[in-house]
Enzyme design. Structure first.
Site, mmCIF file in Angstrom:
data_model
loop_
_atom_site.group_PDB
_atom_site.id
_atom_site.type_symbol
_atom_site.label_atom_id
_atom_site.label_comp_id
_atom_site.label_asym_id
_atom_site.label_seq_id
_atom_site.Cartn_x
_atom_site.Cartn_y
_atom_site.Cartn_z
ATOM 1 C CE1 TYR A 100 0.029 3.045 13.530
ATOM 2 C CE2 TYR A 100 -1.927 4.072 12.593
ATOM 3 C CZ TYR A 100 -0.652 3.547 12.442
ATOM 4 O OH TYR A 100 -0.063 3.518 11.199
ATOM 5 C CD GLU A 132 -1.401 4.141 7.992
ATOM 6 O OE1 GLU A 132 -1.168 4.601 9.131
ATOM 7 O OE2 GLU A 132 -1.529 4.839 6.978
ATOM 8 C CG ASN A 176 -5.002 3.468 8.512
ATOM 9 O OD1 ASN A 176 -5.147 2.457 7.825
ATOM 10 N ND2 ASN A 176 -4.493 4.591 8.046
ATOM 11 C CD GLU A 225 -4.396 7.717 9.397
ATOM 12 O OE1 GLU A 225 -3.874 8.795 9.738
ATOM 13 O OE2 GLU A 225 -3.989 6.617 9.810
ATOM 14 C CG HIS A 273 -0.908 9.036 3.252
ATOM 15 N ND1 HIS A 273 -1.035 7.691 3.571
ATOM 16 C CD2 HIS A 273 -0.462 9.626 4.383
ATOM 17 C CE1 HIS A 273 -0.672 7.486 4.831
ATOM 18 N NE2 HIS A 273 -0.316 8.655 5.344
ATOM 19 N NE ARG A 285 -3.400 2.292 2.831
ATOM 20 C CZ ARG A 285 -3.124 3.233 3.738
ATOM 21 N NH1 ARG A 285 -2.130 3.078 4.592
ATOM 22 N NH2 ARG A 285 -3.862 4.312 3.812
HETATM 23 O O1 IFM Z 1 2.762 7.908 9.824
HETATM 24 C C1 IFM Z 1 1.375 7.921 9.980
HETATM 25 C C2 IFM Z 1 0.696 7.690 8.654
HETATM 26 O O2 IFM Z 1 1.075 8.616 7.709
HETATM 27 C C3 IFM Z 1 -0.797 7.785 8.830
HETATM 28 N N1 IFM Z 1 -1.257 6.946 9.899
HETATM 29 C C4 IFM Z 1 -0.574 7.008 11.159
HETATM 30 C C5 IFM Z 1 0.921 6.849 10.943
HETATM 31 C C6 IFM Z 1 1.652 6.932 12.289
HETATM 32 O O3 IFM Z 1 1.418 8.159 12.894
#
Ligand code: IFM
Length: 472
Positions: free
Chosen positions: A306, A377, A304, A176, A131, A87
């Site tokens: 985290y 992600e 995504n 995002e 992006h 990706r």
């Molecule tokens: O580095 C970023 C990415 O560009 C978008 N998602 C989160 C990642 C970590 O912060």
């Protein structure tokens, strides 16, 4: 009956379904460099990086990982790891420098070479159109808060598709949109660095409108292609069971998650979020028909993930700053405090919470859609060091391991999760943090550009080879 060693090994594995994609992800501005080469125009990130005080130590993406010149080595690295899908994002200012008007053939040729090399190595190209690197001329004309930017985005999507649609079948419109809108125009910690609540909400709408227009055009032109968007979602929890904490969680979930999921998957804004935002905007920028465009059916959704947010009730009114004095990523809910639980965190200070990924995947599937989902992600920054030519990163390995287990649990629970993309292939330019945060499976020495696969990369290669993880 005595079982063979192979059968025993099999029973000790948790296996992913056939066809599950094992990917890695990157983004153009974070890795390409070559910022002024071959006709690339300036983006809002070039400008932002040159504005004193915006990016740590004045770092820029001018050189980054020099991927523009070293992409063949990077593709080879991926092939050696057994990666099945890559990706990456296309830099809009590289392929259409003014953000409108003619294409830059040299820019398109770069992506053609990249995609051909990926395919030659058996790696499926997953292309993201946006992006975060908006061409600067479009920001000069008002940026995402202006409706016209959505139309420009759809044109750019088709220009790119006309050039690459014969060799790329997985298309993602936005990465995002929450970050583009609320970090870019709300708190201003991302480019273009504006701190205007109304602009942030308008930007969010026009990003989604651009997504809808592009999705409609792409799907009409190539019905056989996969077209989706990637949203960054959070698990959100109240600190306690109190009604005040529960309301804070509703607000933050509303802005972070539902502000995007509802329009894109249900064709409406969540009424409670519109209500929370009533002092910020009357939503007059939303025109008849917009939501139907935004909800144009996709063929997959990228998520995504985290971390989790834990939030609490705001302090009593008398102790608050008036909302218009607080530049915030959370317009209308500026006063909600984010609480730290004291659980382990990554180098970004983000709490590690793989249960939140399971929760998020199940929720999206149960409440919103039965579309195929992809974790587009997931990963972690840690302060890695090279010792004797090697990089050992057990924390990153453990982070990815536990999140992959959450993915597997989601699949077992019936979620149509079809792939996982680790963020990121390479250490790279981490936006306002510059090069101070390392997310890569592969270490990059920014002076020499030498790449060293970390122990997490070697472990991920083994996971891919076995199509699963050892059972615990
Ligand atoms: O580095 C970023 C990415 O560009 C978008 N998602 C989160 C990642 C970590 O912060």
């Amino acid at each position: 009956m005595i079982e063979s060693p192979a059968t025993q090994l099999d029973q000790q594995m948790i296996r992913f379904p056939g066809g599950f994609r094992w990917g890695v992800a990157t983004a153009a501005y974070q890795i390409e460099g070559a910022a002024t080469e071959d006709g690339r125009g300036p983006s809002i990130w070039d400008t932002f990086c040159r504005t004193p005080g915006r990016v740590i130590e004045g770092h820029t993406g001018d050189v980054a990982c020099d991927h523009y010149h070293r992409f063949r080595d990077d593709v080879k690295l991926m092939a050696d790891l057994g990666i099945t899908a890559y990706r990456f994002s296309v830099s809009w200012p590289r392929v259409q420098p003014a953000g409108s008007g003619p294409a830059n053939q040299a820019g398109l040729d770069f992506y053609r070479r990249l995609v051909d090399d990926l395919r030659a190595h058996g790696i499926e190209p997953w292309l993201t159109l946006y992006h975060w690197d908006l061409p600067q001329p479009l920001e000069d004309a008002g940026g995402w808060p202006e409706r016209d930017t959505a139309a420009r985005f759809a044109d750019y999507a088709m220009l790119t598709h006309d050039a690459l649609g014969d060799r790329v079948s997985h298309w993602t419109t936005l990465n995002e949109p929450w970050c583009s809108a609320f970090l870019g125009y709300g708190s201003g910690v991302h480019a273009p660095g504006r701190q205007e609540s109304v602009a942030a909400v308008r930007a969010g709408h026009h990003l989604m409108l651009g997504h809808g227009l592009a999705t409609r055009a792409l799907r009409a032109s190539a019905p056989e292609h996969e077209v989706g968007a990637t949203v960054n979602l959070y698990a959100v929890s109240p600190q306690t069971d109190s009604p005040g904490d529960a309301d804070a969680a509703r607000r933050i979930d509303g802005l972070a998650n539902r502000f995007f999921l509802d329009p894109m998957l249900r064709g409406s804004y969540p009424t409670d979020v519109v209500d929370d935002l009533r002092e910020v905007t009357d939503f007059a920028h939303v025109r008849d028909g917009d939501l139907a465009v935004i909800a144009t059916p996709m063929t997959f959704l990228g998520i995504n993930y985290y971390s989790r947010y834990v939030v609490a009730a705001p302090a009593p009114e008398g102790n608050r700053e008036p909302y218009w004095r607080v530049p915030s990523s959370w317009p209308g809910s500026e006063q909600v405090p984010f609480v730290s639980r004291g659980v382990p965190v990554t180098d970004m200070d983000w709490e590690i919470d793989s249960a939140g990924l399971l929760e998020t995947l199940v929720r999206v599937n149960r409440e919103y859609t039965d579309l195929p989902l992809y974790v587009t992600e997931n990963g972690a920054a840690f302060a890695d060091r090279v010792v004797d030519g090697e990089v050992h990163d057990p924390e990153r390995l453990a982070y990815i391991d536990e999140h992959l287990r959450a993915c597997h649990e989601a699949i077992e629970a019936g979620v149509p999760l079809r792939g996982y993309f680790a963020w990121s292939l390479l250490d790279n330019f981490e936006w306002a943090w510059g090069y101070t945060k390392r997310f890569g499976l592969v270490h990059v020495d920014y002076d020499s550009q030498v790449r060293i696969p970390k122990s997490s990369a070697k472990w991920y290669a083994e996971v891919i080879r076995r199509h699963g993880l050892a059972a615990q």
